[in-house]
Scaffold this motif. Structure first.
Motif, PDB file in Angstrom:
ATOM      1  N   ARG A 144      47.573  45.990  19.450  1.00  0.00           N
ATOM      2  CA  ARG A 144      47.857  44.709  18.809  1.00  0.00           C
ATOM      3  C   ARG A 144      47.971  43.686  19.490  1.00  0.00           C
ATOM      4  O   ARG A 144      48.197  42.441  19.187  1.00  0.00           O
ATOM      5  N   ILE A 145      47.675  43.882  20.919  1.00  0.00           N
ATOM      6  CA  ILE A 145      47.635  42.671  21.994  1.00  0.00           C
ATOM      7  C   ILE A 145      46.180  42.832  22.468  1.00  0.00           C
ATOM      8  O   ILE A 145      45.777  43.765  22.878  1.00  0.00           O
ATOM      9  N   GLY A 146      45.712  41.420  22.977  1.00  0.00           N
ATOM     10  CA  GLY A 146      44.699  41.291  23.615  1.00  0.00           C
ATOM     11  C   GLY A 146      44.923  40.365  24.782  1.00  0.00           C
ATOM     12  O   GLY A 146      45.676  39.470  24.780  1.00  0.00           O
ATOM     13  N   VAL A 147      44.690  40.902  26.048  1.00  0.00           N
ATOM     14  CA  VAL A 147      44.754  40.112  27.192  1.00  0.00           C
ATOM     15  C   VAL A 147      43.491  39.688  28.091  1.00  0.00           C
ATOM     16  O   VAL A 147      42.671  40.787  28.361  1.00  0.00           O
ATOM     17  N   GLN A 148      43.561  38.553  28.648  1.00  0.00           N
ATOM     18  CA  GLN A 148      42.427  37.902  29.268  1.00  0.00           C
ATOM     19  C   GLN A 148      43.156  37.436  30.604  1.00  0.00           C
ATOM     20  O   GLN A 148      43.869  36.612  30.257  1.00  0.00           O
ATOM     21  N   LEU A 149      42.919  38.079  31.749  1.00  0.00           N
ATOM     22  CA  LEU A 149      43.632  37.881  32.983  1.00  0.00           C
ATOM     23  C   LEU A 149      42.959  36.621  33.714  1.00  0.00           C
ATOM     24  O   LEU A 149      41.761  36.222  33.508  1.00  0.00           O
ATOM     25  N   GLN A 150      43.698  36.121  34.624  1.00  0.00           N
ATOM     26  CA  GLN A 150      42.918  35.183  35.472  1.00  0.00           C
ATOM     27  C   GLN A 150      41.665  35.631  36.195  1.00  0.00           C
ATOM     28  O   GLN A 150      40.646  34.829  36.149  1.00  0.00           O
ATOM     29  N   ALA A 151      41.523  36.805  36.747  1.00  0.00           N
ATOM     30  CA  ALA A 151      40.560  37.149  37.259  1.00  0.00           C
ATOM     31  C   ALA A 151      39.983  38.407  36.386  1.00  0.00           C
ATOM     32  O   ALA A 151      40.705  39.528  36.444  1.00  0.00           O
ATOM     33  N   SER A 152      38.737  38.355  35.992  1.00  0.00           N
ATOM     34  CA  SER A 152      38.274  39.538  34.990  1.00  0.00           C
ATOM     35  C   SER A 152      37.212  40.159  35.809  1.00  0.00           C
ATOM     36  O   SER A 152      36.549  40.034  36.708  1.00  0.00           O
ATOM     37  N   ALA A 153      37.446  41.569  35.458  1.00  0.00           N
ATOM     38  CA  ALA A 153      36.584  42.570  35.783  1.00  0.00           C
ATOM     39  C   ALA A 153      35.742  43.261  34.814  1.00  0.00           C
ATOM     40  O   ALA A 153      36.229  43.593  33.793  1.00  0.00           O
ATOM     41  N   PHE A 154      34.385  43.551  34.952  1.00  0.00           N
ATOM     42  CA  PHE A 154      33.596  44.040  34.099  1.00  0.00           C
ATOM     43  C   PHE A 154      32.901  45.606  34.722  1.00  0.00           C
ATOM     44  O   PHE A 154      33.066  45.586  36.029  1.00  0.00           O
ATOM     45  N   PHE A 155      32.550  46.255  33.767  1.00  0.00           N
ATOM     46  CA  PHE A 155      31.756  47.227  34.377  1.00  0.00           C
ATOM     47  C   PHE A 155      30.517  46.810  34.811  1.00  0.00           C
ATOM     48  O   PHE A 155      29.719  46.029  34.251  1.00  0.00           O
ATOM     49  N   GLU A 156      30.057  47.411  36.127  1.00  0.00           N
ATOM     50  CA  GLU A 156      28.716  47.050  36.705  1.00  0.00           C
ATOM     51  C   GLU A 156      27.625  47.485  35.721  1.00  0.00           C
ATOM     52  O   GLU A 156      27.567  48.361  35.203  1.00  0.00           O
ATOM     53  N   LYS A 157      26.631  46.709  36.028  1.00  0.00           N
ATOM     54  CA  LYS A 157      25.263  46.778  35.599  1.00  0.00           C
ATOM     55  C   LYS A 157      25.020  46.732  34.009  1.00  0.00           C
ATOM     56  O   LYS A 157      24.136  47.444  33.455  1.00  0.00           O
ATOM     57  N   LEU A 158      26.099  46.498  33.238  1.00  0.00           N
ATOM     58  CA  LEU A 158      26.038  46.643  31.826  1.00  0.00           C
ATOM     59  C   LEU A 158      25.686  45.187  31.190  1.00  0.00           C
ATOM     60  O   LEU A 158      25.921  44.145  31.749  1.00  0.00           O
ATOM     61  N   THR A 159      25.049  45.231  30.146  1.00  0.00           N
ATOM     62  CA  THR A 159      24.869  43.902  29.545  1.00  0.00           C
ATOM     63  C   THR A 159      25.928  43.328  28.874  1.00  0.00           C
ATOM     64  O   THR A 159      26.931  44.013  28.473  1.00  0.00           O
ATOM     65  N   ALA A 160      25.979  42.103  28.133  1.00  0.00           N
ATOM     66  CA  ALA A 160      27.028  41.451  27.598  1.00  0.00           C
ATOM     67  C   ALA A 160      27.430  42.477  26.397  1.00  0.00           C
ATOM     68  O   ALA A 160      28.358  42.636  25.961  1.00  0.00           O
ATOM     69  N   ARG A 161      26.379  42.873  25.525  1.00  0.00           N
ATOM     70  CA  ARG A 161      26.854  43.755  24.282  1.00  0.00           C
ATOM     71  C   ARG A 161      27.230  44.800  24.826  1.00  0.00           C
ATOM     72  O   ARG A 161      28.070  45.346  24.238  1.00  0.00           O
ATOM     73  N   GLU A 162      26.829  45.604  25.927  1.00  0.00           N
ATOM     74  CA  GLU A 162      27.134  46.996  26.264  1.00  0.00           C
ATOM     75  C   GLU A 162      28.725  46.762  26.854  1.00  0.00           C
ATOM     76  O   GLU A 162      29.410  47.739  26.541  1.00  0.00           O
ATOM     77  N   GLN A 163      28.974  45.707  27.515  1.00  0.00           N
ATOM     78  CA  GLN A 163      30.464  45.597  28.057  1.00  0.00           C
ATOM     79  C   GLN A 163      31.151  45.574  26.557  1.00  0.00           C
ATOM     80  O   GLN A 163      32.252  46.266  26.519  1.00  0.00           O
ATOM     81  N   LEU A 164      30.953  44.848  25.825  1.00  0.00           N
ATOM     82  CA  LEU A 164      31.596  44.881  24.463  1.00  0.00           C
ATOM     83  C   LEU A 164      31.671  46.040  23.745  1.00  0.00           C
ATOM     84  O   LEU A 164      32.796  46.552  23.077  1.00  0.00           O
ATOM     85  N   LEU A 165      30.499  46.814  23.767  1.00  0.00           N
ATOM     86  CA  LEU A 165      30.606  48.182  22.939  1.00  0.00           C
ATOM     87  C   LEU A 165      31.456  49.093  23.820  1.00  0.00           C
ATOM     88  O   LEU A 165      32.338  50.067  23.127  1.00  0.00           O
ATOM     89  N   THR A 166      31.513  49.085  25.185  1.00  0.00           N
ATOM     90  CA  THR A 166      32.386  49.889  25.716  1.00  0.00           C
ATOM     91  C   THR A 166      34.026  49.680  25.652  1.00  0.00           C
ATOM     92  O   THR A 166      34.887  50.598  25.575  1.00  0.00           O
ATOM     93  N   PHE A 167      34.280  48.315  25.443  1.00  0.00           N
ATOM     94  CA  PHE A 167      35.643  47.890  25.512  1.00  0.00           C
ATOM     95  C   PHE A 167      35.924  48.440  23.885  1.00  0.00           C
ATOM     96  O   PHE A 167      36.971  48.754  23.491  1.00  0.00           O
TER      97      PHE A 167
END
Length: 303
Positions: free
Chosen positions: A81-104
């Protein structure tokens, strides 16, 4: 404001690290659907306050209710029920923008259509196939926010989402934040950009040294300051002596570039300037949230 309409309730929370009182008796309530800002310079206690509300840190004392429940210890019922965007964001390596979102999205059991919807919301549809490390700073910030929103949370926490962005990227992100609130979401965010908060927030809490110095709608805080309006003219339009004699003028000061007149009744002053044909290059500056901060603290606003 009743408990049934409160998305966040914070009651006298405190957090100290040795002699440093990071949060020193903070209390406020955020209504459902409200855009609430926590403002202040670096070290004011903004991030620590936000992390306590999110359930990432335990307060030394005090109480927090998030959507009617305690966020600490880690509350699995609240996570979807909550979404959190921190000061320093970490993403999965070597994934496209869409792949990042699909993973989340997969972590929350959300289908791919939702990921594509979020890409459109944050203006990254054309960058869907671009790897995260190839995105600009502003695009990465928008992707980070999309990841925090992909599971359609009720409350969104954003910690300085526009920090280090150029002016154009900041304003593009403002449109995204307005769109999030228009979807009925509650937004609680921190920033040290007072101009931004004045435009976006329904209410703000101004913090410094772990305490809330003021809390209200930005316009209400500014009106309560009773600060004079400053009217600036090009140098040579009038002499300072003539300016002081105008209706409504309280003080006039001339420097190398301009003549500045202070007034608490700008209408007659502007009328008098118009009669003299002295409106070329005129600028009017009213009080802002920064003026409120300076009045409260008596010192410079630290970014």
């Amino acid at each position: 404001m009743t408990d049934t309409t409160a998305a966040i309730e914070v009651r006298d929370i405190r957090k100290a690290y040795g002699e440093l009182k990071a949060v020193d008796g903070v209390s406020f309530t955020v209504a459902e659907g409200e855009f609430f800002g926590i403002l202040g310079p670096n070290g004011a206690g903004k991030t620590t306050t936000l992390e306590i509300i999110e359930g990432l840190r335990e307060p030394d004392s005090g109480e927090v209710r998030l959507l009617g429940e305690s966020p600490f210890p880690r509350n699995p019922a609240l996570l979807p029920r909550i979404g959190v965007q921190l000061q320093a964001s970490a993403f999965f390596e070597k994934l496209t923008a869409r792949e990042q979102l699909l993973t989340f999205a997969s972590l929350y059991g959300v289908d791919s259509a939702r990921a594509d919807e979020m890409l459109e919301l944050v203006g990254l549809t054309e960058k869907a196939a671009t790897r995260e490390e190839k995105l600009s700073g502003g695009q990465r910030q928008r992707l980070s926010i999309a990841c925090a929103l992909v599971h359609d949370p009720d409350v969104v926490f954003l910690d300085e989402p526009t920090a280090a962005l150029d002016p154009q990227a900041r304003r593009n992100l403002w449109d995204v934040l307005r769109a999030i609130q228009a979807r009925g979401k509650t937004i609680c965010y921190t920033t040290h950009y007072l101009d931004e908060a004045e435009i976006l927030c329904d209410r703000v809490a101004i913090m410094d040294r772990g305490r809330v110095l003021a809390l209200d709608a930005p316009a209400t805080l500014v009106r309560g300051l009773d600060a004079p309006t400053r009217v600036s003219l090009e140098r040579g339009a009038l002499t300072a002596e003539d300016a002081r004699a105008l209706a409504g003028a309280e003080h006039a000061h001339e420097d190398e570039l301009s003549l500045t007149i202070t007034t608490r009744t700008p209408a007659p002053l502007l009328s008098a300037l118009a009669e003299r044909g002295a409106l070329d290059g005129l600028q009017v500056r009213t009080a802002t949230l920064e003026d409120v901060f300076l009045d409260l603290t008596g010192r410079e606003y630290r970014a």
